[in-house]
Design an enzyme around this catalytic site. Structure first.
Site, PDB file in Angstrom:
ATOM      1  N   TRP A  33       0.801  -1.212   0.000  1.00  0.00           N
ATOM      2  CA  TRP A  33       0.000   0.000   0.000  1.00  0.00           C
ATOM      3  C   TRP A  33       0.838   1.269   0.000  1.00  0.00           C
ATOM      4  O   TRP A  33       0.352   2.335  -0.343  1.00  0.00           O
ATOM      5  CB  TRP A  33      -0.926   0.038   1.232  1.00  0.00           C
ATOM      6  N   PRO A  58      -3.075  -6.273  -5.806  1.00  0.00           N
ATOM      7  CA  PRO A  58      -2.660  -5.052  -5.098  1.00  0.00           C
ATOM      8  C   PRO A  58      -3.155  -5.095  -3.666  1.00  0.00           C
ATOM      9  O   PRO A  58      -4.084  -5.841  -3.335  1.00  0.00           O
ATOM     10  CB  PRO A  58      -3.329  -3.932  -5.896  1.00  0.00           C
ATOM     11  N   ASP A  59      -2.541  -4.287  -2.815  1.00  0.00           N
ATOM     12  CA  ASP A  59      -2.969  -4.255  -1.424  1.00  0.00           C
ATOM     13  C   ASP A  59      -4.421  -3.786  -1.340  1.00  0.00           C
ATOM     14  O   ASP A  59      -4.867  -2.915  -2.099  1.00  0.00           O
ATOM     15  CB  ASP A  59      -2.080  -3.311  -0.616  1.00  0.00           C
ATOM     16  N   SER A  60      -5.151  -4.346  -0.388  1.00  0.00           N
ATOM     17  CA  SER A  60      -6.576  -4.036  -0.256  1.00  0.00           C
ATOM     18  C   SER A  60      -6.834  -2.577   0.075  1.00  0.00           C
ATOM     19  O   SER A  60      -7.923  -2.049  -0.190  1.00  0.00           O
ATOM     20  CB  SER A  60      -7.199  -4.925   0.825  1.00  0.00           C
ATOM     21  N   GLY A  91       7.031  -6.427   0.601  1.00  0.00           N
ATOM     22  CA  GLY A  91       6.314  -6.367   1.869  1.00  0.00           C
ATOM     23  C   GLY A  91       7.229  -6.722   3.022  1.00  0.00           C
ATOM     24  O   GLY A  91       8.444  -6.530   2.971  1.00  0.00           O
ATOM     25  N   GLU A 118      11.328  -8.119  -2.043  1.00  0.00           N
ATOM     26  CA  GLU A 118      11.882  -6.896  -1.460  1.00  0.00           C
ATOM     27  C   GLU A 118      11.203  -6.697  -0.121  1.00  0.00           C
ATOM     28  O   GLU A 118       9.998  -6.423  -0.054  1.00  0.00           O
ATOM     29  CB  GLU A 118      11.657  -5.697  -2.381  1.00  0.00           C
ATOM     30  N   GLU A 160      11.991  -2.560  12.577  1.00  0.00           N
ATOM     31  CA  GLU A 160      11.586  -1.552  11.597  1.00  0.00           C
ATOM     32  C   GLU A 160      10.316  -0.862  12.083  1.00  0.00           C
ATOM     33  O   GLU A 160       9.334  -1.509  12.434  1.00  0.00           O
ATOM     34  CB  GLU A 160      11.331  -2.223  10.250  1.00  0.00           C
TER      35      GLU A 160
END
Length: 519
Positions: free
Chosen positions: A159, A184-186, A234, A256, A388
């Site tokens: 996203w 794609p991301d929701s 992700g 990635e 992270e």
């Protein structure tokens, strides 16, 4: 709430875009914009059968597409470059609507996707065209290397960069002759759908790029079970699960993943320029960027000066959750992202860290906005020391010797991106010693990220494979060598005994070595 009247997408346009998703079931989900928290789109959710149908259609389209000339593919890539720039305003609106980032940072995505189309459009024949390779025997043996497409690539995108990450990997895949099944991301499907629609206008076949929608935990396994190659951007945790599933089928994948990216500020660095570079390196897209800087190591001789200058610059930073081009930072994308940064800040303070700047949520700007935050005296026991954050949070650390700084920069399971600031000659000597796939000198990430010919990817647990450059294209192909033997068999002419042939061959090899010794 901020005025976002400039950022609008009509219901009719949203319906036009969501119609591109292959989804036949009754289930839907509603997306919201981080700018205000308001609903944006009702998105259909794909079933497992929809995913299977997407692969079936993609395979038919791929067989025809693989037979098309490189010239035709090049025309489509360069046409897409032009269409992206021509339709940049709508793309900017969609990126902001779905991600909440500042408009100037949204333009980075427009630029990146356009440059990717141009790069591969200009170099496709050079990279993919048949290459002659030296054979076993000069003249007698001819070898040509071909690059055959994998087939159908499963593409799973995040996203945070809904335009760049939706396109740049998949675009290389179709340029290499593959089809794509894309999830794609929701949170951010509309941007991806808009760019895919532009691909149709540029000349790419409609069935070549299939879009499915839904949670990765529900349809992700079906994508992996049917793809010939997987491309994922992700988290490291999810990437490990995907790699394990791919290994069961012996298919390749490029991943990635996460990063805890360091910056080293060398003695002699221009403090003012370094501070300005830090703003971009750490707070672009509100820090929700895989290559964003989260750890900064500053030489003790300039530490206080740098820290104070950074704090002063952040006091003047302009925020915005609208179409204002002057806004220097937008908002976080969701309540979950806000909760993570609040948790990391509170935990660091509990462990003795000091807030240099920021440290607060700002719902007066946007529902999930958080101030860019700088901490110092962060102990190793704090969460943000190693984990992270993926938000606008950086930690400062003084160091004495450059060797110490390099060791600290490398003291992580990640190795995605790094930055070195200081006199160029010295910084260039430090850069190769950092264990990261990309290292930028006197820049945060854009020098490598914006150079499409430069491969980009991670070392250690930041992933496998590379996007961009020739590697970013060739990962979607199978290398095939075709050899032609002329006049004499490789094993020697039948008139000579094996003993005689090996003796002649040995003499020949010695002579060739002497003739090529200086080469």
């Amino acid at each position: 709430m901020p005025d976002v009247a400039q950022i609008t997408v009509s219901p009719a346009r949203i319906a036009e875009l969501t119609a591109l998703i292959r989804a036949t079931g009754p289930e839907t989900r509603t997306t919201v914009t981080p700018l205000t928290g308001a609903d944006v789109a009702t998105v259909p959710v794909s079933t497992e059968q929809d995913v299977l149908d997407a692969f079936a259609a993609a395979r038919v389209a791929q067989r025809a597409w693989a037979r098309t000339s490189l010239r035709r593919r090049k025309r489509a890539l360069l046409k897409l470059h032009d269409l992206i720039l021509k339709n940049r305003e709508e793309l900017l609106d969609l990126v902001q609507l779905e991600s909440g980032k500042a408009r100037s940072h949204a333009f980075d995505e427009v630029l990146h996707t356009a440059l990717t189309g141009r790069y591969y459009g200009r170099r496709l024949s050079r990279i993919l065209g048949p290459h002659r390779i030296a054979g076993a025997y000069p003249v007698l043996t001819g070898i040509r290397q071909y690059h055959q497409p994998k087939g159908v690539v499963g593409l799973i995108t995040p996203w945070n960069y809904p335009l760049s990450m939706a396109l740049v990997d998949g675009l290389a895949a179709v340029a290499a002759g593959n089809a794509v099944v894309h999830k794609p991301d929701s949170q951010a499907p509309l941007t991806a759908l808009a760019i895919i629609q532009l691909m149709h206008r540029a000349g790419f076949p409609k069935d070549l790029w299939q879009v499915v929608s839904g949670a990765g935990s529900v349809i992700g396994s079906t994508i992996i079970a049917n793809a010939d190659y997987i491309c994922f951007t992700g988290s490291t945790a999810t990437g490990k699960r995907i790699a394990a599933q791919c290994s069961e089928r012996l298919i390749g994948c490029s991943l990635e993943l996460g990063g805890k990216n360091p910056m080293i500020v060398l003695p002699g660095a221009d403090v003012e320029k370094t501070v300005e570079g830090t703003i971009n390196a750490a707070f672009s897209s509100a820090g929700q960027l895989c290559v964003s800087i989260e750890r900064i190591y500053v030489h003790e001789s300039i530490y206080d000066q740098y820290r104070d200058a950074l704090a002063e610059r952040l006091e003047r930073l302009s925020y915005g959750a609208n179409a204002d081009w002057e806004a220097e930072m937008g908002t976080l994308v969701s309540p979950a992202q806000l909760a993570t940064i609040e948790k990391h800040v509170a935990d660091a303070i509990d462990h003795g860290a000091t807030v240099v700047s920021g440290g607060r949520a700002r719902p007066d700007i946007a529902p999930w906005f958080h101030e860019p935050t700088v901490l110092e005296n962060v102990p190793e026991s704090a969460l943000c020391s190693a984990e992270e954050t993926f938000g606008p949070l950086v930690s400062l650390y003084p160091y004495r010797g450059v060797g110490e700084a390099i060791a600290l920069a490398n003291s992580t399971i990640y190795g995605l991106n790094a930055s070195v600031w200081g006199p160029v000659r010295r910084a260039r000597k430090v850069a190769p010693k950092i264990q990261a796939g990309t290292v930028n000198v006197n820049e945060g990430f854009a020098a490598t990220f914006g150079s499409i010919g430069a491969p980009m990817g991670g070392m250690k647990q930041s992933g496998t494979g590379r996007r961009q450059g020739a590697e970013g294209l060739l990962r979607f192909t199978e290398s095939q060598s075709i050899g032609v033997q002329r006049l004499v068999p490789v094993g020697g002419p039948p008139q000579l005994s094996k003993r005689t042939f090996t003796a002649v061959l040995t003499v020949g090899l010695v002579l060739m070595r002497r003739l090529t010794r200086k080469a």
